[in-house]
Design a protein around this motif. Structure first.
Motif, mmCIF file in Angstrom:
data_model
loop_
_atom_site.group_PDB
_atom_site.id
_atom_site.type_symbol
_atom_site.label_atom_id
_atom_site.label_comp_id
_atom_site.label_asym_id
_atom_site.label_seq_id
_atom_site.Cartn_x
_atom_site.Cartn_y
_atom_site.Cartn_z
ATOM 1 N N ALA A 74 0.863 -1.182 0.000
ATOM 2 C CA ALA A 74 0.000 0.000 0.000
ATOM 3 C C ALA A 74 0.902 1.234 0.000
ATOM 4 O O ALA A 74 2.010 1.189 0.524
ATOM 5 N N PRO A 75 0.435 2.326 -0.571
ATOM 6 C CA PRO A 75 1.289 3.519 -0.610
ATOM 7 C C PRO A 75 1.414 4.200 0.747
ATOM 8 O O PRO A 75 0.502 4.160 1.571
ATOM 9 N N LEU A 76 2.567 4.809 0.958
ATOM 10 C CA LEU A 76 2.791 5.738 2.058
ATOM 11 C C LEU A 76 2.860 7.124 1.437
ATOM 12 O O LEU A 76 3.330 7.261 0.294
ATOM 13 N N VAL A 77 2.424 8.133 2.161
ATOM 14 C CA VAL A 77 2.429 9.494 1.611
ATOM 15 C C VAL A 77 2.843 10.495 2.674
ATOM 16 O O VAL A 77 2.740 10.232 3.868
ATOM 17 N N PHE A 78 3.290 11.649 2.215
ATOM 18 C CA PHE A 78 3.508 12.787 3.097
ATOM 19 C C PHE A 78 2.196 13.550 3.170
ATOM 20 O O PHE A 78 1.547 13.738 2.146
ATOM 21 N N PRO A 79 1.746 14.005 4.322
ATOM 22 C CA PRO A 79 2.354 13.851 5.632
ATOM 23 C C PRO A 79 1.692 12.709 6.401
ATOM 24 O O PRO A 79 0.476 12.685 6.573
ATOM 25 N N TYR A 98 18.219 -8.761 8.526
ATOM 26 C CA TYR A 98 17.231 -7.921 9.183
ATOM 27 C C TYR A 98 15.976 -7.908 8.320
ATOM 28 O O TYR A 98 16.075 -7.832 7.094
ATOM 29 N N GLU A 99 14.815 -7.964 8.948
ATOM 30 C CA GLU A 99 13.564 -7.776 8.228
ATOM 31 C C GLU A 99 12.848 -6.581 8.830
ATOM 32 O O GLU A 99 12.866 -6.381 10.056
ATOM 33 N N VAL A 100 12.236 -5.798 7.943
ATOM 34 C CA VAL A 100 11.583 -4.560 8.344
ATOM 35 C C VAL A 100 10.175 -4.531 7.767
ATOM 36 O O VAL A 100 9.965 -4.863 6.598
ATOM 37 N N GLY A 101 9.225 -4.134 8.589
ATOM 38 C CA GLY A 101 7.862 -3.858 8.135
ATOM 39 C C GLY A 101 7.602 -2.379 8.326
ATOM 40 O O GLY A 101 7.894 -1.827 9.387
ATOM 41 N N LEU A 102 7.074 -1.738 7.294
ATOM 42 C CA LEU A 102 6.735 -0.315 7.376
ATOM 43 C C LEU A 102 5.220 -0.188 7.470
ATOM 44 O O LEU A 102 4.500 -0.554 6.528
ATOM 45 N N PHE A 103 4.755 0.304 8.604
ATOM 46 C CA PHE A 103 3.332 0.382 8.903
ATOM 47 C C PHE A 103 2.875 1.840 8.957
ATOM 48 O O PHE A 103 3.566 2.678 9.538
ATOM 49 N N LYS A 104 1.711 2.124 8.362
ATOM 50 C CA LYS A 104 1.090 3.419 8.635
ATOM 51 C C LYS A 104 0.780 3.434 10.126
ATOM 52 O O LYS A 104 0.445 2.393 10.704
ATOM 53 N N GLU A 105 0.904 4.580 10.734
ATOM 54 C CA GLU A 105 0.724 4.697 12.175
ATOM 55 C C GLU A 105 -0.559 3.999 12.641
ATOM 56 O O GLU A 105 -1.646 4.261 12.126
ATOM 57 N N GLY A 106 -0.390 3.054 13.577
ATOM 58 C CA GLY A 106 -1.517 2.363 14.177
ATOM 59 C C GLY A 106 -2.089 1.203 13.387
ATOM 60 O O GLY A 106 -2.956 0.490 13.883
ATOM 61 N N GLU A 107 -1.616 0.972 12.170
ATOM 62 C CA GLU A 107 -2.160 -0.113 11.347
ATOM 63 C C GLU A 107 -1.488 -1.442 11.683
ATOM 64 O O GLU A 107 -0.337 -1.483 12.094
ATOM 65 N N ASP A 108 -2.214 -2.529 11.468
ATOM 66 C CA ASP A 108 -1.701 -3.861 11.798
ATOM 67 C C ASP A 108 -0.999 -4.533 10.623
ATOM 68 O O ASP A 108 -0.185 -5.418 10.806
ATOM 69 N N HIS A 109 -1.320 -4.110 9.406
ATOM 70 C CA HIS A 109 -0.713 -4.706 8.210
ATOM 71 C C HIS A 109 0.234 -3.696 7.565
ATOM 72 O O HIS A 109 -0.085 -2.511 7.476
ATOM 73 N N PRO A 110 1.394 -4.149 7.113
ATOM 74 C CA PRO A 110 2.392 -3.211 6.594
ATOM 75 C C PRO A 110 2.042 -2.674 5.211
ATOM 76 O O PRO A 110 1.406 -3.347 4.402
ATOM 77 N N ALA A 111 2.490 -1.463 4.974
ATOM 78 C CA ALA A 111 2.432 -0.890 3.633
ATOM 79 C C ALA A 111 3.536 -1.511 2.779
ATOM 80 O O ALA A 111 3.405 -1.629 1.558
ATOM 81 N N ALA A 112 4.607 -1.920 3.430
ATOM 82 C CA ALA A 112 5.730 -2.574 2.748
ATOM 83 C C ALA A 112 6.483 -3.418 3.766
ATOM 84 O O ALA A 112 6.442 -3.142 4.962
ATOM 85 N N GLN A 113 7.137 -4.435 3.262
ATOM 86 C CA GLN A 113 8.040 -5.206 4.109
ATOM 87 C C GLN A 113 9.191 -5.689 3.254
ATOM 88 O O GLN A 113 9.050 -5.900 2.053
ATOM 89 N N GLY A 114 10.333 -5.827 3.889
ATOM 90 C CA GLY A 114 11.501 -6.262 3.147
ATOM 91 C C GLY A 114 12.609 -6.675 4.081
ATOM 92 O O GLY A 114 12.405 -6.843 5.279
ATOM 93 N N HIS A 115 13.774 -6.824 3.492
ATOM 94 C CA HIS A 115 14.919 -7.243 4.286
ATOM 95 C C HIS A 115 16.193 -6.650 3.718
ATOM 96 O O HIS A 115 16.210 -6.185 2.568
ATOM 97 N N PHE A 116 17.219 -6.668 4.528
ATOM 98 C CA PHE A 116 18.565 -6.510 4.010
ATOM 99 C C PHE A 116 19.514 -7.326 4.851
ATOM 100 O O PHE A 116 19.219 -7.674 5.991
ATOM 101 N N VAL A 117 20.622 -7.687 4.232
ATOM 102 C CA VAL A 117 21.628 -8.517 4.878
ATOM 103 C C VAL A 117 22.897 -7.694 5.034
ATOM 104 O O VAL A 117 23.378 -7.104 4.071
#
Length: 149
Positions: A74-79, A98-117
């Motif tokens: 899902a998209p993230l936007v400013f602001p 490392y795995e990262v989930g990017l969540f809109k504030e207060g949401e339970d499902h991420p707008a994006a998730q990924g990893h880096f090594v």
């Protein structure tokens, strides 16, 4: 290629709030894909600095990113505020996934998730080294078992 199912907020033991910036948006009106990787870097390095295991100026051991990946849901936007969830799914001899989930504030499902090594190397020789004991100890609270995709 099958997109993995997004992990919920409860899958991440550490969170960092990140406020989007005007410059994060692209001409399509949402946060540009490259900025997501900046958020990944921010949550990982903030955690390592606060845990006292990253001295990016003088530390003998540094982490080099050797692999990255991101799935967008899902998209993230400013602001808006983003809550970056962080977990560790693999602690190797000289590497960490490392795995990262990017969540809109207060949401339970991420707008994006990924990893880096990160592969940890000697700052001078750039040769892999074993994870320092203090780094390993700082990362263990973030370690989670995950199902294979």
């Amino acid at each position: 290629m099958n997109k993995p199912a997004p992990a919920t907020r409860s899958a991440y033991p550490h969170f960092l709030p990140i406020t989007t910036r005007w410059m994060d948006n692209d001409v399509y009106g949402h946060v540009n894909n490259v900025v997501y990787y900046s958020y990944f870097d921010t949550v990982v390095n903030e955690y390592l600095i606060r845990a006292g295991v990253l001295d990016f100026e003088h530390g003998a051991t540094i982490g080099l990113v050797v692999e990255t990946h991101c799935n967008y849901f899902a998209p993230l936007v400013f602001p808006e505020r983003v809550e970056a969830g962080l977990r560790v799914v693999r602690l190797g001899t000289s590497s960490v996934r490392y795995e990262v989930g990017l969540f809109k504030e207060g949401e339970d499902h991420p707008a994006a998730q990924g990893h880096f090594v990160h592969v940890y190397v000697d700052r001078v020789t750039r040769r892999p080294v074993s994870l320092p004991a203090d780094l390993r100890a700082a990362l263990e609270p973030l370690s989670v078992a995950v199902q294979a995709e």
